[in-house]
Design an enzyme around this catalytic site. Structure first.
Site, PDB file in Angstrom:
ATOM      1  CB  SER A  43      44.842  34.524  41.681  1.00 14.77           C
ATOM      2  OG  SER A  43      44.700  35.696  42.673  1.00 14.77           O
ATOM      3  CE1 TYR A  97      40.519  34.032  43.539  1.00 14.80           C
ATOM      4  CE2 TYR A  97      39.016  32.815  42.086  1.00 14.80           C
ATOM      5  CZ  TYR A  97      40.089  33.813  42.377  1.00 14.80           C
ATOM      6  OH  TYR A  97      40.672  34.108  41.213  1.00 14.80           O
ATOM      7  CE  LYS A 135      41.239  31.129  39.975  1.00 15.55           C
ATOM      8  NZ  LYS A 135      41.208  30.546  38.667  1.00 15.55           N
TER       9      LYS A 135
HETATM   10  P1  NAD Z   1      34.989  36.929  34.930  1.00 13.56           P
HETATM   11  O1  NAD Z   1      33.961  36.174  35.962  1.00 13.56           O
HETATM   12  O2  NAD Z   1      34.574  38.012  34.285  1.00 13.56           O
HETATM   13  O3  NAD Z   1      35.210  35.551  33.875  1.00 13.56           O
HETATM   14  C1  NAD Z   1      34.896  34.249  34.037  1.00 13.56           C
HETATM   15  C2  NAD Z   1      34.097  33.772  32.866  1.00 13.56           C
HETATM   16  O4  NAD Z   1      33.885  32.387  33.148  1.00 13.56           O
HETATM   17  C3  NAD Z   1      32.658  34.516  32.940  1.00 13.56           C
HETATM   18  O5  NAD Z   1      32.354  34.926  31.700  1.00 13.56           O
HETATM   19  C4  NAD Z   1      31.574  33.292  33.427  1.00 13.56           C
HETATM   20  O6  NAD Z   1      30.312  33.401  32.807  1.00 13.56           O
HETATM   21  C5  NAD Z   1      32.404  31.998  32.814  1.00 13.56           C
HETATM   22  N1  NAD Z   1      32.252  30.822  33.657  1.00 13.56           N
HETATM   23  C6  NAD Z   1      32.223  30.734  35.127  1.00 13.56           C
HETATM   24  N2  NAD Z   1      31.762  29.567  35.336  1.00 13.56           N
HETATM   25  C7  NAD Z   1      31.529  28.924  34.089  1.00 13.56           C
HETATM   26  C8  NAD Z   1      31.068  27.537  33.830  1.00 13.56           C
HETATM   27  N3  NAD Z   1      31.053  26.409  34.747  1.00 13.56           N
HETATM   28  N4  NAD Z   1      31.138  26.934  32.572  1.00 13.56           N
HETATM   29  C9  NAD Z   1      31.261  28.130  31.456  1.00 13.56           C
HETATM   30  N5  NAD Z   1      31.709  29.405  31.813  1.00 13.56           N
HETATM   31  C10 NAD Z   1      31.653  29.823  33.286  1.00 13.56           C
HETATM   32  O7  NAD Z   1      36.112  36.646  35.729  1.00 13.56           O
HETATM   33  P2  NAD Z   1      37.637  37.393  35.210  1.00 13.56           P
HETATM   34  O8  NAD Z   1      38.101  38.463  36.044  1.00 13.56           O
HETATM   35  O9  NAD Z   1      37.832  37.533  33.593  1.00 13.56           O
HETATM   36  O10 NAD Z   1      38.528  35.931  35.805  1.00 13.56           O
HETATM   37  C11 NAD Z   1      39.152  35.202  34.766  1.00 13.56           C
HETATM   38  C12 NAD Z   1      39.750  34.033  35.478  1.00 13.56           C
HETATM   39  O11 NAD Z   1      41.027  34.754  35.692  1.00 13.56           O
HETATM   40  C13 NAD Z   1      39.291  33.316  36.483  1.00 13.56           C
HETATM   41  O12 NAD Z   1      39.680  31.953  36.545  1.00 13.56           O
HETATM   42  C14 NAD Z   1      39.585  34.057  37.778  1.00 13.56           C
HETATM   43  O13 NAD Z   1      39.958  33.272  39.055  1.00 13.56           O
HETATM   44  C15 NAD Z   1      41.283  34.315  37.194  1.00 13.56           C
HETATM   45  N6  NAD Z   1      41.785  35.565  37.978  1.00 13.56           N
HETATM   46  C16 NAD Z   1      40.842  36.891  37.893  1.00 13.56           C
HETATM   47  C17 NAD Z   1      41.485  37.986  38.584  1.00 13.56           C
HETATM   48  C18 NAD Z   1      40.770  39.073  38.478  1.00 13.56           C
HETATM   49  O14 NAD Z   1      40.900  40.224  39.382  1.00 13.56           O
HETATM   50  N7  NAD Z   1      39.917  39.581  37.722  1.00 13.56           N
HETATM   51  C19 NAD Z   1      42.732  37.859  39.412  1.00 13.56           C
HETATM   52  C20 NAD Z   1      43.485  36.629  39.304  1.00 13.56           C
HETATM   53  C21 NAD Z   1      42.917  35.631  38.633  1.00 13.56           C
HETATM   54  C1  WQD Z   2      42.194  46.079  45.989  1.00 12.87           C
HETATM   55  C2  WQD Z   2      42.558  47.035  47.129  1.00 12.87           C
HETATM   56  C3  WQD Z   2      41.254  46.764  49.178  1.00 12.87           C
HETATM   57  C4  WQD Z   2      37.544  47.975  47.407  1.00 12.87           C
HETATM   58  C5  WQD Z   2      41.101  40.477  45.012  1.00 12.87           C
HETATM   59  C6  WQD Z   2      40.909  39.206  44.999  1.00 12.87           C
HETATM   60  C7  WQD Z   2      42.143  38.530  44.366  1.00 12.87           C
HETATM   61  C8  WQD Z   2      42.052  38.891  42.701  1.00 12.87           C
HETATM   62  C9  WQD Z   2      41.986  40.184  42.428  1.00 12.87           C
HETATM   63  C10 WQD Z   2      40.800  36.973  41.717  1.00 12.87           C
HETATM   64  C11 WQD Z   2      42.627  46.669  48.418  1.00 12.87           C
HETATM   65  C12 WQD Z   2      40.783  48.213  48.297  1.00 12.87           C
HETATM   66  C13 WQD Z   2      38.660  47.747  47.386  1.00 12.87           C
HETATM   67  C14 WQD Z   2      36.867  48.962  48.044  1.00 12.87           C
HETATM   68  C15 WQD Z   2      38.908  49.408  49.054  1.00 12.87           C
HETATM   69  N1  WQD Z   2      40.750  38.115  42.142  1.00 12.87           N
HETATM   70  N2  WQD Z   2      39.488  48.437  48.296  1.00 12.87           N
HETATM   71  N3  WQD Z   2      37.429  49.647  48.756  1.00 12.87           N
HETATM   72  O1  WQD Z   2      41.623  42.381  47.149  1.00 12.87           O
HETATM   73  O2  WQD Z   2      43.750  42.949  45.903  1.00 12.87           O
HETATM   74  O3  WQD Z   2      42.152  41.212  45.025  1.00 12.87           O
HETATM   75  O4  WQD Z   2      40.901  40.553  43.278  1.00 12.87           O
HETATM   76  O5  WQD Z   2      41.624  36.200  41.553  1.00 12.87           O
HETATM   77  O6  WQD Z   2      42.061  37.011  44.511  1.00 12.87           O
HETATM   78  O7  WQD Z   2      41.270  39.076  46.488  1.00 12.87           O
HETATM   79  O8  WQD Z   2      41.532  43.430  44.869  1.00 12.87           O
HETATM   80  O9  WQD Z   2      40.082  45.308  44.044  1.00 12.87           O
HETATM   81  O10 WQD Z   2      39.286  43.892  45.835  1.00 12.87           O
HETATM   82  O11 WQD Z   2      41.010  45.428  46.378  1.00 12.87           O
HETATM   83  O12 WQD Z   2      39.489  50.326  49.715  1.00 12.87           O
HETATM   84  O13 WQD Z   2      35.469  49.213  47.823  1.00 12.87           O
HETATM   85  O14 WQD Z   2      41.364  48.091  47.157  1.00 12.87           O
HETATM   86  O15 WQD Z   2      41.191  46.992  50.528  1.00 12.87           O
HETATM   87  O16 WQD Z   2      43.675  47.195  49.410  1.00 12.87           O
HETATM   88  P1  WQD Z   2      42.362  42.311  45.821  1.00 12.87           P
HETATM   89  P2  WQD Z   2      40.462  44.566  45.316  1.00 12.87           P
END
Ligand code: NAD
Ligand code: WQD
Length: 352
Positions: free
Chosen positions: A134, A161, A165
């Site tokens: 991330s 969190y 990562k």
């Molecule tokens: P998500 O929660 O939709 O998907 C994660 C999936 O993993 C879920 O279906 C959950 O049920 C499963 N899971 C969690 N723990 C588990 C376990 N112990 N065993 C088996 N399954 C398990 O999240 P996402 O948004 O799809 O994110 C996927 C990956 O990408 C994560 O590693 C997250 O940290 C990373 N990521 C997400 C974002 C984002 O904004 N969504 C940004 C950067 C990185």
């Molecule tokens: C985006 C912008 C908020 C909600 C997060 C995690 C990051 C990754 C992606 C897992 C920001 C603003 C949001 C609301 C708002 N996840 N906001 N009102 O914070 O960039 O990243 O999700 O890996 O690790 O930190 O994403 O969508 O929460 O916020 O004003 O109700 O929207 O302040 O500027 P963020 P976000």
């Protein structure tokens, strides 16, 4: 770039395959001709997602309900599927705020789960891993350091969190340097949107933390109003800037990462996966109102603890080495997010 040998029909294990990004990646892997086995414990997803993936791709794939914290069950996946050639690892918890309240659960799942996975891979001779990282590892970034590159410093995480990562990248770097395991870490920026079919998308648990699900739930009437966390930031309109990438573009990047692992010898490689553009929260709201035709009810509130002012990616490395770049627009991502929200509402209506 054409692969040096036929990669198609290779079997790829996708952990967290029923999740937001995982489900879209399974679809893209299948459409690229790969065989897929997906695992998930459904803590943040549902079995319906597995059925909907099959509806989209029209192709069967193996799905096994497994918790990656259970070593034996995870090991059995590799026994049952000895032809797994690579793994894409999504399974993790991802809510920043929740991680502050429950750090041990996050370390156990995100770090412990990754350790279990690597041990199982090495026990069964599986050498290729794509890791979900991330942009959070970059922390707060100065304006003159944008767009941010992969060489930018990794800073002390501002949440458990984010630290999982950072630790994940560090432990996989050490694994790659001490074994024949090859790792690609993809640093995602802000994934948004949904599949064009509106059959899969983001399923936030409870009140969404992330911006886009909160926007679509407000527009559909589930939430009274959106609170924009701060309008006094040093940006062009006072609201924070992020790099919002369509989840389908992100999914396609994983197909490219698998091809990279099969055609290169690098033990460890990191890529930013974003669009290269930054948009403010207010710009996102305006774009959503345009594509949805809905007037969004919002008000400004105080800044949210831990928010970075602005960040967006340099994706030149992914373009030059993976042959990948984001193709979809912010408008398209918001259109698909809105279509997905409408689909969810229709499902709720049908189930009442
Ligand atoms: P998500 O929660 O939709 O998907 C994660 C999936 O993993 C879920 O279906 C959950 O049920 C499963 N899971 C969690 N723990 C588990 C376990 N112990 N065993 C088996 N399954 C398990 O999240 P996402 O948004 O799809 O994110 C996927 C990956 O990408 C994560 O590693 C997250 O940290 C990373 N990521 C997400 C974002 C984002 O904004 N969504 C940004 C950067 C990185
Ligand atoms: C985006 C912008 C908020 C909600 C997060 C995690 C990051 C990754 C992606 C897992 C920001 C603003 C949001 C609301 C708002 N996840 N906001 N009102 O914070 O960039 O990243 O999700 O890996 O690790 O930190 O994403 O969508 O929460 O916020 O004003 O109700 O929207 O302040 O500027 P963020 P976000």
């Amino acid at each position: 770039m054409q692969p040096v040998f036929n990669l198609r029909n290779m079997k790829i294990l996708v952990t967290g395959g029923a999740g937001f990004i995982g489900s879209h990646t399974v679809v893209e892997l299948q459409q690229a001709g790969y065989d897929v086995v997906a695992i998930d414990n459904f803590e943040n997803s549902s079995p319906q997602v597995v059925d909907n993936i099959k509806k989209i791709s029209g192709k069967p794939f193996d799905f096994i309900k497994v918790d990656i914290r259970e070593k034996h069950a995870l090991n059995d996946v590799f026994v049952t599927h000895p032809d797994i050639k690579a793994v894409i690892h999504f399974a993790a918890y991802k809510a920043v705020g929740e991680s502050v309240e429950k750090p041990l659960a996050y370390y156990e799942n995100n770090v412990g789960g990754t350790l279990n996975l690597v041990e199982a891979m090495q026990a069964h001779g599986v050498q290729n891993l794509v890791f979900s990282s991330s942009c959070t590892v970059y922390g707060d970034v100065k304006a003159d350091a944008l767009p941010i590159t992969e060489n930018s410093p990794i800073v002390k995480a501002n949440s458990p969190y984010g630290n999982t990562k950072k630790i994940g990248e560090e432990l996989l770097f050490d694994v790659a340097k001490s074994s024949t395991t090859k790792i690609v870490a993809l640093r995602y920026f802000n994934p948004i949107g949904a599949h064009d079919s509106a059959l899969i998308g983001e399923l936030p648990n409870g009140v969404p933390n992330n911006l886009i699900p909160f926007v679509t739930q407000t527009a559909i009437g589930m939430r009274e109003k959106l609170t924009i966390f701060g309008n006094d930031y040093p940006t062009r309109d006072g609201s924070c800037i992020r790099d919002y990438i369509h989840v389908v573009d992100l999914a396609k990047a994983h197909v490219k990462a698998i091809e990279f692992l099969n055609t290169h010898t690098d033990q460890y490689a990191v890529f930013n996966i974003g669009t290269g553009n930054g948009n403010t929260v207010l710009e996102v709201v305006a774009a959503f109102e345009k594509v949805s035709g809905k007037k969004l009810n919002y008000a400004f509130g105080p800044r949210r603890e831990g928010d970075v002012v602005q960040i967006f990616a340099s994706c030149d490395k992914a373009a030059n080495i993976l042959g990948w770049k984001a193709e979809r627009t912010l408008d398209n991502a918001l259109e698909t997010a809105w279509k997905w929200e409408l689909h969810l509402q229709a499902l709720k209506g049908a189930n009442q």
